[in-house]
Design an enzyme around this catalytic site. Structure first.
Site, short mmCIF file in Angstrom:
data_model
loop_
_atom_site.label_atom_id
_atom_site.label_comp_id
_atom_site.label_asym_id
_atom_site.label_seq_id
_atom_site.Cartn_x
_atom_site.Cartn_y
_atom_site.Cartn_z
N HIS A 270 -22.69 46.72 -7.05
CA HIS A 270 -23.36 45.50 -6.60
C HIS A 270 -24.79 45.48 -7.11
O HIS A 270 -25.48 46.49 -7.09
CB HIS A 270 -23.37 45.45 -5.06
CG HIS A 270 -24.04 44.21 -4.55
ND1 HIS A 270 -23.39 43.00 -4.48
CD2 HIS A 270 -25.30 43.99 -4.11
CE1 HIS A 270 -24.22 42.09 -4.02
NE2 HIS A 270 -25.39 42.66 -3.78
N ASP B 5 -21.89 37.16 8.20
CA ASP B 5 -23.01 37.17 7.25
C ASP B 5 -23.24 35.77 6.69
O ASP B 5 -24.38 35.36 6.50
CB ASP B 5 -22.74 38.16 6.11
CG ASP B 5 -23.83 38.05 5.05
OD1 ASP B 5 -24.98 38.32 5.39
OD2 ASP B 5 -23.53 37.65 3.91
N ARG C 298 -30.88 32.33 8.16
CA ARG C 298 -32.07 33.03 7.65
C ARG C 298 -32.76 32.21 6.58
O ARG C 298 -33.99 32.15 6.50
CB ARG C 298 -31.66 34.39 7.06
CG ARG C 298 -31.30 35.42 8.10
CD ARG C 298 -30.57 36.60 7.49
NE ARG C 298 -31.34 37.25 6.46
CZ ARG C 298 -30.81 37.95 5.44
NH1 ARG C 298 -29.50 38.08 5.32
NH2 ARG C 298 -31.58 38.51 4.55
N SER D 107 -26.61 42.59 5.26
CA SER D 107 -25.90 41.46 4.64
C SER D 107 -25.14 41.94 3.40
O SER D 107 -23.93 41.68 3.25
CB SER D 107 -26.94 40.40 4.27
OG SER D 107 -26.44 39.48 3.35
N LYS E 169 -20.66 42.94 3.12
CA LYS E 169 -19.70 42.36 2.17
C LYS E 169 -19.06 43.46 1.31
O LYS E 169 -17.87 43.41 1.01
CB LYS E 169 -20.41 41.33 1.29
CG LYS E 169 -20.69 40.03 2.08
CD LYS E 169 -21.54 39.04 1.32
CE LYS E 169 -22.95 39.50 1.23
NZ LYS E 169 -23.97 38.49 1.04
N1 URA Z 1 -28.05 39.07 -1.07
C1 URA Z 1 -27.29 39.07 0.04
O1 URA Z 1 -26.06 39.09 -0.05
N2 URA Z 1 -27.89 39.07 1.23
C2 URA Z 1 -29.23 39.06 1.39
O2 URA Z 1 -29.71 39.06 2.49
C3 URA Z 1 -30.02 39.04 0.23
C4 URA Z 1 -29.40 39.05 -1.00
#
Ligand code: URA
Length: 433
Positions: free
Chosen positions: A82, A161, A168, A183, A187
């Site tokens: 990621h 999320d 947010r 967050s 995932k």
């Molecule tokens: N990418 C994400 O998936 N979440 C965040 O909070 C910031 C960047």
């Protein structure tokens, strides 16, 4: 339990218990707690932070708030990667086929771009016919058949999320380390891989602008991954400079193909190959040197390039794009920016450069914006290079001629020119194992 008490506790700087975190996530997902109360809690977290335990628990609870992909039917160690996002970051298109060509399964769910950062799914969709919406079964079947699949995240992956991120975004609470870490990692955990390589970007084009903050984010995410039983490592890489020379979807796919042919820009090659080697190391196919050699081997013998062709064909795209770039849609308008003086590029405000590409149509200003796959910027000059008067700095591509002036102004304002050069920092700044 009352949401009021949870907010009050965090407002007063105390640690939340597992049951309290679980209560607010569960009830928010079920729409039993209103946005205004969750906003207040997010701001309290933003201001007072979270402990490592709280952050890991929030991650786990969010990961389990929807579908959790079960990759256990696929043989071997599944390694995910990621990136925290940047400008010109097309490493997944390069390292995915490399790792798969080395015999390690790649089951990758990726996201779309927003604002100045691009997303792998948009890039892949610039390939004529390429389909990124796969069912879970299609996704897994393809990995079992050809060793690689790259798909968009299913709608129900970490839905907590999704809701929290949207809130947010409008309550000035995106830039909170525990909220970003939980967050991203929620995932990743829900995507089901056994091991995870994180590429945490740092600099003007990244979420975290300083090395210190980026290293802290990397350490936090590595700890969460390891605590939740997924061996995780991170590298912190430079995003004070766009990665490679192409920004924009089909331009980036072409640059990724060139890199797999061994003709890519050196910076892009360095980061992509280093990340691919880390993934192989995590998959336990050999020591560091061995893994680096394997990566180089599948580029030299074109196995990685052939794997990309297989991936494209398997997901409905036209694999002939690999040899014939004319099959990509072409932009109607092309504009060349040349230099009015002899100088050096001292610095690039990478986020502004991403915005310039977005203005041309390569990115989304809002979630609803439609992407122009052929739009973008190709850089001829980057940070640390000298330019002669009249030399080409960049080429702009778009299908909307009215966007050129605004993009050009933004592009120019992103270049900091000077008469002398500062030494450049390395691309790979830190590794956290
Ligand atoms: N990418 C994400 O998936 N979440 C965040 O909070 C910031 C960047």
């Amino acid at each position: 339990m009352r949401m009021y008490d949870v907010i009050e506790k965090k407002r007063d700087g105390k640690e939340l218990e597992y049951e309290e975190i679980s209560f607010f996530i569960k009830n928010y997902c079920e729409e039993k707690i209103p946005d205004y109360q969750v906003s207040a809690l997010l701001m309290a977290i933003f201001l007072n932070g979270m402990s490592e335990r709280e952050t890991a628990e929030l991650t786990e609870i969010m990961a389990n708030s929807g579908d959790v992909i079960d990759l256990s039917v696929i043989d071997g160690i599944k390694v995910d990667k990621h990136s925290t996002g940047g400008v010109g970051d097309k490493t997944t298109l390069i390292l995915g086929p490399i790792v798969a060509a080395c015999g390690i399964p790649v089951a990758k769910m990726s996201g779309r771009g927003l604002g100045h950062t691009g997303g792998t799914i948009d890039k892949l969709e610039s390939i004529p016919g390429f389909k990124t919406a796969l069912t879970k079964q299609e996704f897994i079947d393809q990995v079992m058949k050809i060793g690689i699949s790259i798909a968009g995240q299913t709608g129900n992956l970490a839905p907590a999320d999704k809701k929290l991120y949207a809130l947010r975004d409008v309550t000035a609470t995106v830039n909170s380390l525990p909220l970003i870490a939980s967050s991203i990692m929620s995932k990743k955990i829900a995507c089901g891989a056994d091991r995870i390589v994180l590429d945490v970007k740092t600099g003007s084009g990244a979420l975290m602008k300083t090395v210190e903050k980026s290293v802290e984010l990397a350490r936090t995410m590595v700890k969460i991954g390891n605590d939740l039983g997924r061996k995780t490592v991170a590298v912190v890489t430079d995003m004070d400079i766009p990665l490679g020379n192409a920004i924009g979807n089909s331009l980036e796919v072409i640059e990724a193909i060139e890199t797999l042919k061994g003709n890519g820009p050196k910076d892009l090659e360095e980061v992509s190959l280093a990340l691919a080697a880390k993934m192989l190391e995590l998959a336990e196919i050999g020591d560091k040197e061995n893994c680096k050699n394997r990566v180089r081997e599948v580029i030299d013998n074109r196995k990685a390039l052939n794997k990309l062709a297989e991936l494209i064909e398997s997901q409905g795209g036209n694999p002939d794009v690999i040899e014939n770039y004319d099959l990509f849609k072409k932009a109607k308008y092309v504009y060349e920016l040349t230099s009015g003086q002899d100088c050096y590029i001292e610095r690039v405000k990478t986020d502004s450069l991403g915005v310039a590409a977005m203005i041309l149509g390569a990115g989304r200003e809002t979630k609803e914006s439609i992407i122009d796959y052929s739009a973008g910027i190709k850089l001829n000059k980057k940070t640390g290079m000298s330019i002669k008067k009249g030399e080409l700095i960049a080429t702009l591509y778009t299908n909307d001629s009215e966007r050129i002036n605004a993009a050009l102004e933004t592009l120019k304002s992103s270049l900091v020119l000077s008469q002398s050069l500062e030494p450049q920092r390395p691309l790979i700044i830190s590794s956290i194992d």
